[in-house]
Write a protein that holds these residues in place. Structure first.
Motif, mmCIF file in Angstrom:
data_model
loop_
_atom_site.group_PDB
_atom_site.id
_atom_site.type_symbol
_atom_site.label_atom_id
_atom_site.label_comp_id
_atom_site.label_asym_id
_atom_site.label_seq_id
_atom_site.Cartn_x
_atom_site.Cartn_y
_atom_site.Cartn_z
ATOM 1 N N UNK A 1 16.490 62.311 50.160
ATOM 2 C CA UNK A 1 16.164 60.897 49.953
ATOM 3 C C UNK A 1 17.135 60.021 50.740
ATOM 4 N N UNK A 2 18.430 60.312 50.638
ATOM 5 C CA UNK A 2 19.430 59.537 51.392
ATOM 6 C C UNK A 2 19.203 59.671 52.894
ATOM 7 N N UNK A 3 18.881 60.873 53.322
ATOM 8 C CA UNK A 3 18.637 61.107 54.741
ATOM 9 C C UNK A 3 17.457 60.275 55.229
ATOM 10 N N UNK A 4 16.393 60.235 54.419
ATOM 11 C CA UNK A 4 15.211 59.454 54.791
ATOM 12 C C UNK A 4 15.523 57.962 54.847
ATOM 13 N N UNK A 5 16.325 57.486 53.907
ATOM 14 C CA UNK A 5 16.699 56.069 53.881
ATOM 15 C C UNK A 5 17.531 55.708 55.112
ATOM 16 N N UNK A 6 18.456 56.577 55.484
ATOM 17 C CA UNK A 6 19.302 56.313 56.651
ATOM 18 C C UNK A 6 18.475 56.282 57.928
ATOM 19 N N UNK A 7 17.445 57.126 58.000
ATOM 20 C CA UNK A 7 16.602 57.170 59.197
ATOM 21 C C UNK A 7 15.635 55.995 59.247
ATOM 22 N N UNK A 8 15.287 55.485 58.052
ATOM 23 C CA UNK A 8 14.266 54.444 57.968
ATOM 24 C C UNK A 8 14.812 53.042 58.255
ATOM 25 N N UNK B 1 10.529 56.782 44.208
ATOM 26 C CA UNK B 1 9.681 57.865 43.699
ATOM 27 C C UNK B 1 8.908 58.517 44.846
ATOM 28 N N UNK B 2 8.412 57.699 45.776
ATOM 29 C CA UNK B 2 7.687 58.242 46.931
ATOM 30 C C UNK B 2 8.606 59.114 47.783
ATOM 31 N N UNK B 3 9.809 58.644 48.019
ATOM 32 C CA UNK B 3 10.778 59.430 48.793
ATOM 33 C C UNK B 3 11.140 60.718 48.059
ATOM 34 N N UNK B 4 11.256 60.609 46.734
ATOM 35 C CA UNK B 4 11.610 61.782 45.918
ATOM 36 C C UNK B 4 10.516 62.849 46.000
ATOM 37 N N UNK B 5 9.269 62.435 45.896
ATOM 38 C CA UNK B 5 8.154 63.384 45.972
ATOM 39 C C UNK B 5 8.078 64.027 47.353
ATOM 40 N N UNK B 6 8.371 63.268 48.396
ATOM 41 C CA UNK B 6 8.407 63.814 49.750
ATOM 42 C C UNK B 6 9.510 64.861 49.869
ATOM 43 N N UNK B 7 10.662 64.564 49.276
ATOM 44 C CA UNK B 7 11.779 65.509 49.310
ATOM 45 C C UNK B 7 11.419 66.798 48.581
ATOM 46 N N UNK C 1 8.457 68.050 48.165
ATOM 47 C CA UNK C 1 7.482 68.786 48.979
ATOM 48 C C UNK C 1 8.169 69.496 50.139
ATOM 49 N N UNK C 2 9.132 68.843 50.780
ATOM 50 C CA UNK C 2 9.861 69.457 51.892
ATOM 51 C C UNK C 2 10.619 70.694 51.443
ATOM 52 N N UNK C 3 11.286 70.609 50.287
ATOM 53 C CA UNK C 3 12.044 71.746 49.780
ATOM 54 C C UNK C 3 11.109 72.883 49.373
ATOM 55 N N UNK C 4 9.960 72.527 48.815
ATOM 56 C CA UNK C 4 9.009 73.555 48.410
ATOM 57 C C UNK C 4 8.477 74.327 49.608
ATOM 58 N N UNK C 5 8.363 73.619 50.743
ATOM 59 C CA UNK C 5 7.883 74.265 51.974
ATOM 60 C C UNK C 5 8.973 75.050 52.672
ATOM 61 N N UNK C 6 10.225 74.958 52.119
ATOM 62 C CA UNK C 6 11.323 75.716 52.709
ATOM 63 C C UNK C 6 11.999 75.008 53.854
#
Length: 277
Positions: A243-250, A264-270, A272-277
């Motif tokens: 989430x922090x990484x996405x905020x820094x990039x955004x 919450x949107x950023x959290x769900x994206x995070x 999903x990313x971890x679930x995909x490995x």
């Protein structure tokens, strides 16, 4: 006349003796370290706990060099405690080593005696029986002193599991998992009521009851609550980092400026990313 050369000293024992000598020098009133000289068994308690947890962390990371390094720090605490006790003529490192050696021999009759076992489960069962016999011989027959020791010496979550395991083995147990779930819902409702209308001390007590019931649910399902919470902590940290990484990039907006919906949107994206490995 040529003398027969003596056997070379065991390098492990030589290294251990070197550590003992160094610790003794640090504690020497004649030129020792002021910090080490100021320590007592009580002041070293935080370091014993800290080093034990750092060993666990290194093992979980699977890094042999880190494990060896952290085990060295923990070994230092053992040697330092023994050195302080030896100075007070209470016990020595030799007593510590002999004590645990004798205990291992006593509690492994299938290795050092004539007992035979079928599997690891039977080994644990024999261990507990021998331990109970030892405690009975030393005058400890009630279960309460052992439970008190767990409560004093173990982290709260681990202590709760150990206490509930021992109490259940003694017969203090529900008839079925349904009873445990009923207890959970009962404690959850009592916690809600305490939060709504009772003082802080009651809220704290009801929260503890709720935690303890959750531990019992974990025990019934053969789950380790401490390990479960550790895994959750790690997942939270990993997701939060994304989430922090996405905020820094955004943008340059600080996290506190984001709305709950955006986070919450950023959290769900995070997730999903971890679930995909």
């Amino acid at each position: 006349m040529t003398q027969t050369p003596s056997a070379s000293p065991d390098p492990t024992l030589a290294a251990l003796q070197r550590l003992i000598d160094v610790v003794a020098a640090l504690r020497s009133p004649d030129g020792g370290c002021p910090w080490d000289l100021a320590q007592t068994p009580e002041t070293l308690i935080p370091y014993v706990i800290e080093e034990a947890y750092e060993v666990v962390d290194a093992i979980r990371q699977g890094k042999p060099e880190a494990i060896a390094d952290e085990l060295g720090d923990l070994l230092l605490q053992v040697v330092l405690q023994a050195q302080i006790a030896s100075e007070a003529q209470q016990f020595s490192l030799k007593d510590v080593a002999e004590g645990i050696t004798q205990k291992l021999i006593r509690r492994h009759p299938h290795v050092f005696g004539e007992v035979t076992v079928a599997d690891a489960g039977e080994v644990v069962q024999n261990w507990e029986q021998i331990k109970a016999q030892e405690e009975k011989a030393s005058g400890i027959e009630r279960l309460t002193p052992r439970l008190e020791r767990y409560g004093r010496s173990l982290p709260p979550l681990t202590a709760a599991l150990k206490i509930s395991q021992k109490a259940a083995k003694a017969g203090f147990e529900w008839d079925s998992i349904d009873g445990v779930w009923d207890k959970f819902h009962e404690e959850l409702e009592e916690f809600r009521q305490a939060i709504a209308q009772e003082p802080k001390a009651n809220q704290q007590a009801e929260l503890g009851d709720l935690f303890f019931t959750l531990v019992n649910l974990a025990r019934w399902h053969d789950l380790d609550p401490a390990e479960a919470l550790h895994s959750t902590n790690q997942r939270f940290i990993q997701r939060f980092a994304l989430v922090e990484e996405a905020i820094l990039q955004e943008s340059d907006r600080p996290l506190a400026d984001y709305s709950l919906e955006e986070l919450e949107a950023l959290w769900q994206t995070a997730k999903a990313r971890l679930k995909q490995g």
